[in-house]
Design a protein around this motif. Structure first.
Motif, PDB file in Angstrom:
ATOM      1  N   LEU A   1       0.835  -1.079  -0.051  1.00 30.26           N
ATOM      2  CA  LEU A   1       0.078   0.092   0.053  1.00 30.26           C
ATOM      3  C   LEU A   1       0.782   1.219  -0.043  1.00 30.26           C
ATOM      4  O   LEU A   1       0.343   2.349   0.288  1.00 30.26           O
ATOM      5  CB  LEU A   1      -1.063   0.051   1.101  1.00 30.26           C
ATOM      6  CG  LEU A   1      -1.908  -1.155   1.237  1.00 30.26           C
ATOM      7  CD1 LEU A   1      -2.740  -1.125   2.600  1.00 30.26           C
ATOM      8  CD2 LEU A   1      -2.813  -1.043   0.324  1.00 30.26           C
ATOM      9  N   LYS A   2       2.199   1.084  -0.198  1.00 27.96           N
ATOM     10  CA  LYS A   2       3.144   2.138  -0.151  1.00 27.96           C
ATOM     11  C   LYS A   2       3.048   2.815   1.227  1.00 27.96           C
ATOM     12  O   LYS A   2       3.096   4.176   1.006  1.00 27.96           O
ATOM     13  CB  LYS A   2       2.822   2.975  -1.476  1.00 27.96           C
ATOM     14  CG  LYS A   2       2.966   2.193  -2.672  1.00 27.96           C
ATOM     15  CD  LYS A   2       3.440   3.105  -3.851  1.00 27.96           C
ATOM     16  CE  LYS A   2       3.784   2.548  -5.167  1.00 27.96           C
ATOM     17  NZ  LYS A   2       3.125   1.110  -5.463  1.00 27.96           N
ATOM     18  N   TYR A   3       2.775   2.032   2.194  1.00 28.10           N
ATOM     19  CA  TYR A   3       2.780   2.573   3.585  1.00 28.10           C
ATOM     20  C   TYR A   3       1.663   3.689   3.661  1.00 28.10           C
ATOM     21  O   TYR A   3       2.184   4.815   4.320  1.00 28.10           O
ATOM     22  CB  TYR A   3       4.161   3.115   3.825  1.00 28.10           C
ATOM     23  CG  TYR A   3       5.235   2.203   3.866  1.00 28.10           C
ATOM     24  CD1 TYR A   3       5.183   0.796   4.359  1.00 28.10           C
ATOM     25  CD2 TYR A   3       6.247   2.222   3.017  1.00 28.10           C
ATOM     26  CE1 TYR A   3       5.873  -0.283   4.368  1.00 28.10           C
ATOM     27  CE2 TYR A   3       7.169   1.110   2.657  1.00 28.10           C
ATOM     28  CZ  TYR A   3       6.890  -0.086   3.404  1.00 28.10           C
ATOM     29  OH  TYR A   3       7.952  -0.983   3.072  1.00 28.10           O
ATOM     30  N   ARG A   4       0.716   3.583   3.096  1.00 32.91           N
ATOM     31  CA  ARG A   4      -0.514   4.864   2.909  1.00 32.91           C
ATOM     32  C   ARG A   4      -0.811   5.641   4.312  1.00 32.91           C
ATOM     33  O   ARG A   4      -0.876   4.600   5.252  1.00 32.91           O
ATOM     34  CB  ARG A   4      -1.638   3.916   2.275  1.00 32.91           C
ATOM     35  CG  ARG A   4      -2.843   5.183   1.972  1.00 32.91           C
ATOM     36  CD  ARG A   4      -3.536   4.203   0.908  1.00 32.91           C
ATOM     37  NE  ARG A   4      -4.538   3.634   1.682  1.00 32.91           N
ATOM     38  CZ  ARG A   4      -5.161   2.349   1.138  1.00 32.91           C
ATOM     39  NH1 ARG A   4      -5.121   2.152   0.065  1.00 32.91           N
ATOM     40  NH2 ARG A   4      -6.099   1.561   1.850  1.00 32.91           N
ATOM     41  N   ALA A   5      -0.882   6.631   4.261  1.00 31.73           N
ATOM     42  CA  ALA A   5      -1.524   7.380   5.627  1.00 31.73           C
ATOM     43  C   ALA A   5      -3.105   7.331   5.582  1.00 31.73           C
ATOM     44  O   ALA A   5      -3.565   7.557   4.576  1.00 31.73           O
ATOM     45  CB  ALA A   5      -0.891   8.446   5.712  1.00 31.73           C
ATOM     46  N   GLU A   6      -3.430   7.022   6.761  1.00 32.45           N
ATOM     47  CA  GLU A   6      -5.052   7.097   6.900  1.00 32.45           C
ATOM     48  C   GLU A   6      -5.379   8.013   8.060  1.00 32.45           C
ATOM     49  O   GLU A   6      -4.656   7.894   8.883  1.00 32.45           O
ATOM     50  CB  GLU A   6      -5.675   5.707   7.013  1.00 32.45           C
ATOM     51  CG  GLU A   6      -5.072   4.752   6.142  1.00 32.45           C
ATOM     52  CD  GLU A   6      -6.227   3.727   5.643  1.00 32.45           C
ATOM     53  OE1 GLU A   6      -7.162   3.428   6.548  1.00 32.45           O
ATOM     54  OE2 GLU A   6      -6.470   3.318   4.565  1.00 32.45           O
TER      55      GLU A   6
END
Ligand code: SF4
Length: 455
Positions: A200-205
């Motif tokens: 997830l390409k180290y996605r920020a949420e």
């Protein structure tokens, strides 16, 4: 629940990852009004979640299917062995359906087809944390599926596919629901925990008023704020693993790492195509222990891998002597259908594998016994699993359920303890793998310093 509700018998075999799959299927079935029963005879149909990792597991799975067919007659098969349906149907042509790992929809569909649901929304309630197969006080938290590696002895990626991480907010939401339902220990599992979020390409949420990244160290930090013990399994020694060591030093995450090293010889590790095989692991371990002296390290090893020479095996023993790991599991290499390692030359004869296995286990038994003896006289916090007569069976921060040792507490006050309670114990004796203790103090509600946090 209405008596007329359809009843499903469920058999869950294999690793904690398969157990989490079972929990998902059971949660779905329960939400549709199915009742689950522990024995085949009272069931209208049986689901067997199989394991296909090594030949022994395949054998156990085929036996379980046969037993379910003999006792019940209506059997749906799912799980890792389901990825090779011909193995199942050749032996058990009478099964109703074979589905592969994580084929939740397909399993549920097969159940619908052979045993239609009878849902009554007013009485069929599913607890918000879902249905769990572990005791109430600990739970496995699966953070991803699949694996991007291609270890030559393993067929998991061909069965479960490449890494697919669950978004961090989903994982944290589940962790909070589990904590609110009384879970005192979260066991973080996946095929490769340290790779979490890479897909997830180290996605920020967004998480409350902040953002959190879908990333191993960030997940560990957030889980460490929730209160329950957090135990990390299946971690590979990549450099970024160093980031969780300070969390252990602060007491946020248990000082425990389960790292499947599998071997120590660089040549064998290359042949195995192991992740992080070029890391200087002894040096890493020294640094980790420097920062967190009480760190417990668990690992597994394979002996008798094709081409393993006596020198390379001796290298592994010397590595173990140096590394002083706390817990070690060892497997004799056995070829798995479809694994690339089957093509490697120079298979190691069975008697040599046996002999190496015994030598490794003897060495590790001595190391484990000495490390446990050093704990005698210490006080430690333990989590009670069960009370048996006048003794309580508990675990320390060093003991994962099912795979590690126990702390047996006896003496006064023990009968007041209950499963899921924390207690303070003084270690009085040690055997090769377990500890004996006496109770120091009445139980307390949660982890020291743990607080009930949320988004
Ligand atoms: S890391 Fe290697 S052994 Fe583990 S699941 Fe992936 S391919 Fe298999």
């Amino acid at each position: 629940m209405s008596r007329a509700n359809p009843k499903v018998g469920f058999v869950s075999l294999g690793c904690p990852k398969a157990l989490v799959d079972s929990e998902r299927i059971l949660t779905q079935l329960r939400s549709e009004g199915y009742e689950t029963v522990p024995e085949y005879e009272g069931a209208d149909l049986v689901v067997v979640n199989t394991c296909g990792f090594i030949d022994e597991a395949v054998h156990e799975s085929l036996e379980a299917i046969g037993e379910a067919l003999a006792a019940n007659g209506k059997v749906i098969v799912t799980g890792c062995l389901g990825a090779q349906p011909e193995k199942i149907t050749a032996r058990h042509p009478g099964v109703l359906r074979v589905t592969g790992p994580q084929a939740y929809e397909e399993v549920i569909g097969a159940v619908h087809e052979h045993l239609p649901p009878k849902h009554d929304p007013y009485v069929d309630l599913v607890p918000p944390q879902g249905i769990r197969l572990t005791p109430r006080h600990y739970a496995y938290l699966k953070i991803s599926e699949g694996c991007n590696h291609r270890c030559s002895f393993c067929i998991i990626p061909s069965m479960r596919g490449d890494l697919v991480s669950r978004p961090i907010t989903q994982v944290l939401g589940e962790a909070i629901r589990l904590r609110n339902a009384g879970v005192k220990e979260l066991l973080v599992i996946s095929q490769d925990t340290s790779a979490y979020g890479a897909d997830l390409k180290y996605r920020a949420e967004p998480w409350g008023s902040r953002e959190v990244r879908t990333r191993f160290a960030d997940l560990a930090r957030e889980l460490g704020e929730l209160g329950p013990w957090v135990r990390l399994h299946y971690v590979y020694p990549y450099p970024h693993v160093d980031e969780v060591i300070p969390l252990m030093a602060e007491g946020k995450v248990l000082p425990y790492l389960d790292i499947p090293f599998q071997h120590a010889s660089p040549r064998i590790l290359r042949l195995m195509k192991r992740p992080a095989h070029a890391e200087n692991t002894l040096e890493r371990i020294r640094r980790w222990r420097g920062a967190v002296p009480e760190l417990t390290l668990r690992s597994t090893f394979i002996v008798g891998f094709p081409g393993e020479t006596e020198e390379e095996f001796a290298e592994l023993l010397a590595w173990l002597e140096e590394a002083q790991l706390d817990r070690v599991g060892c497997f004799k290499y056995s070829p798995v259908d479809g694994a690339a390692a089957n093509e490697l030359p120079d298979p190691v004869p069975e008697e040599v594998k046996d002999e190496r296995w015994h030598r490794l286990m003897q060495l590790q038994q001595r190391i484990s016994a000495a490390r446990l003896r050093a704990k005698v006289g210490r006080r430690m916090r333990v989590l009670v699993d069960r009370v048996e007569g006048r003794a309580a069976i508990a675990r320390s921060e060093s003991d994962a359920p099912e795979i590690d040792g126990i702390v047996r507490i006896s003496g006064s006050g023990v009968t007041r303890l209950a499963p899921g309670e924390f207690a303070e114990a003084e270690i009085t004796a040690a055997s090769d793998y377990d500890l004996e203790a006496r109770l120091c103090q009445a139980p307390t509600g949660g982890r020291a310093g743990g607080k009930a946090a949320g988004p």
